[in-house]
Design a protein around this motif. Structure first.
Motif, PDB file in Angstrom:
ATOM      1  N   UNK A  73      16.230  38.618  48.439  1.00  0.00           N
ATOM      2  CA  UNK A  73      15.292  39.766  48.036  1.00  0.00           C
ATOM      3  C   UNK A  73      13.941  39.403  48.908  1.00  0.00           C
ATOM      4  N   UNK A  74      13.737  38.421  49.419  1.00  0.00           N
ATOM      5  CA  UNK A  74      12.682  38.282  50.462  1.00  0.00           C
ATOM      6  C   UNK A  74      12.769  39.047  51.613  1.00  0.00           C
ATOM      7  N   UNK A  75      13.736  39.654  51.951  1.00  0.00           N
ATOM      8  CA  UNK A  75      14.124  40.429  53.240  1.00  0.00           C
ATOM      9  C   UNK A  75      14.110  41.844  52.709  1.00  0.00           C
ATOM     10  N   UNK A  76      13.181  42.590  53.683  1.00  0.00           N
ATOM     11  CA  UNK A  76      13.012  43.914  53.372  1.00  0.00           C
ATOM     12  C   UNK A  76      14.112  44.977  54.061  1.00  0.00           C
ATOM     13  N   UNK A  77      15.045  44.115  54.911  1.00  0.00           N
ATOM     14  CA  UNK A  77      16.009  45.107  55.243  1.00  0.00           C
ATOM     15  C   UNK A  77      17.271  43.985  55.319  1.00  0.00           C
ATOM     16  N   UNK A  78      18.411  44.348  54.994  1.00  0.00           N
ATOM     17  CA  UNK A  78      19.524  43.466  55.234  1.00  0.00           C
ATOM     18  C   UNK A  78      20.468  44.271  55.871  1.00  0.00           C
ATOM     19  N   UNK A  79      21.207  43.736  57.058  1.00  0.00           N
ATOM     20  CA  UNK A  79      22.176  44.595  57.855  1.00  0.00           C
ATOM     21  C   UNK A  79      23.236  43.796  58.282  1.00  0.00           C
ATOM     22  N   UNK A  80      24.354  44.574  58.252  1.00  0.00           N
ATOM     23  CA  UNK A  80      25.712  43.560  58.574  1.00  0.00           C
ATOM     24  C   UNK A  80      26.368  44.224  60.106  1.00  0.00           C
TER      25      UNK A  80
END
Length: 333
Positions: A234-241
């Motif tokens: 949750x600390x990251x604004x964006x999560x990408x794979x």
């Protein structure tokens, strides 16, 4: 020669070093203030990584946001997830180099929570402070790339501690530099604020099914199932794979100018040999790379074995062909 004034002296060597530092700082200031166009940033990523367009767009947006003063927005924090050898580290290092401010690349494998022996979050910020030439303002606008979050490479008893160490680093607050970071005879500096730091992190996960990264919410839930702490995700604004390379991407990665096969041919030529790579062999090699769980690392490993055989051959001026027999030999070792 010594220059003397009011009970102080400085030698020519120190004067020249100080002048060189001023020139370096001026160049660094001009670099961080130079505008970066989106197309130029994308081209920089494209030169190293094939495909992975969503991840590239996310990083380019974060970099431009980071380099835009007075935007009134908190700096983005990006988490890159993907299998081993998919290009996470390369993307993160490029992002760190393009942030426009001092940067640091930290391996989080040894990161620990408070009170435990090992690398602390304060040590990471201390390395950034050193890279910023002890300039607090530059340090507070720097880029931190946290690499190496791989459950298979971290002892089970340390897995949660590493993540909690990252949590402490990602908290919007101030970090006191530990005495071991401060150089001899350098006075203690004021606390370093982490609010305006650009954080990029990479986590290795097994290949995920398409529905697991159909949208960002599904991806976050999948990462929690893979063992990441919900608070950390949750600390990251964006999560990408990042998807593993398919045969087409692997083929481009192998054959592009300056790619793995071209480097292997240059190395063979330097040893007085010739390495020929028929088109059919590049397609077969791309299939092997795409099927290997190590992805891009597999390409380096397979081609590296072939080059080792060439360099170990005692006969000079030999002609080598990357054929089916050579591919089977490399894949079976």
């Amino acid at each position: 020669m010594l220059w003397e004034r009011v009970h102080s002296a400085i030698c020519d060597q120190c004067t020249e070093k100080a002048a060189a530092d001023l020139v370096s700082m001026r160049v660094e200031t001009e670099r961080r203030e130079a505008p970066l166009e989106t197309a130029a940033l994308i081209a920089r990523f494209d030169a190293e990584i094939v495909g992975q367009v969503p991840a590239k767009r996310t990083l380019v947006g974060a970099i431009r946001r980071h380099r835009t003063p007075g935007a009134g927005l908190s700096v983005a924090r990006i988490l890159i997830a993907g299998p081993r050898g998919s290009g996470k580290t390369t993307l993160g290092r490029i992002a760190a180099s393009l942030g426009g401010w001092p940067s640091v690349v930290a391996d989080v494998t040894g990161l620990v929570d408070a009170g435990e022996p090992g690398m602390s979050p304060e040590d990471v910020v201390g390395l950034l402070w050193r890279n910023a030439r002890r300039d607090v303002e530059a340090c507070e606008h720097g880029t931190v790339f946290l690499d190496g979050l791989d459950r298979s490479a971290i002892a089970a008893r340390c897995w949660e501690g590493v993540q909690r160490g990252m949590l402490r680093l990602l908290n919007d607050g101030e970090v006191e530099l530990p005495p071991r970071v401060l150089e001899w005879r350098v006075p203690a500096t004021s606390p370093i604020s982490t609010r305006d730091l650009l954080f990029v992190a990479a986590v290795s996960v097994p290949p995920l099914p398409a529905e697991a990264f159909a949208n960002e919410r599904a991806l976050r839930e999948a990462l929690v199932r893979e063992g990441l702490l919900p608070a950390l995700v949750s600390r990251f604004h964006r999560v990408v794979y990042i998807t593993p390379p398919d045969p087409a991407v692997a083929h481009h990665m192998l054959t592009r100018p300056g790619g793995i096969l071209e480097r292997a041919q240059r190395l063979a030529a330097a040893a007085g040999a010739t390495l020929e790579v028929p088109y059919e062999s590049t397609m077969a090699l791309a299939q092997l790379v795409a099927a290997d769980p190590d992805g891009g690392w597999a390409a380096e490993r397979l081609v590296g074995r072939l080059v080792s055989e060439i360099l170990a051959d005692p006969a000079p001026n030999r002609r080598f062909v990357l054929d089916g027999y050579a591919l089977n030999l490399a894949a079976s070792v």
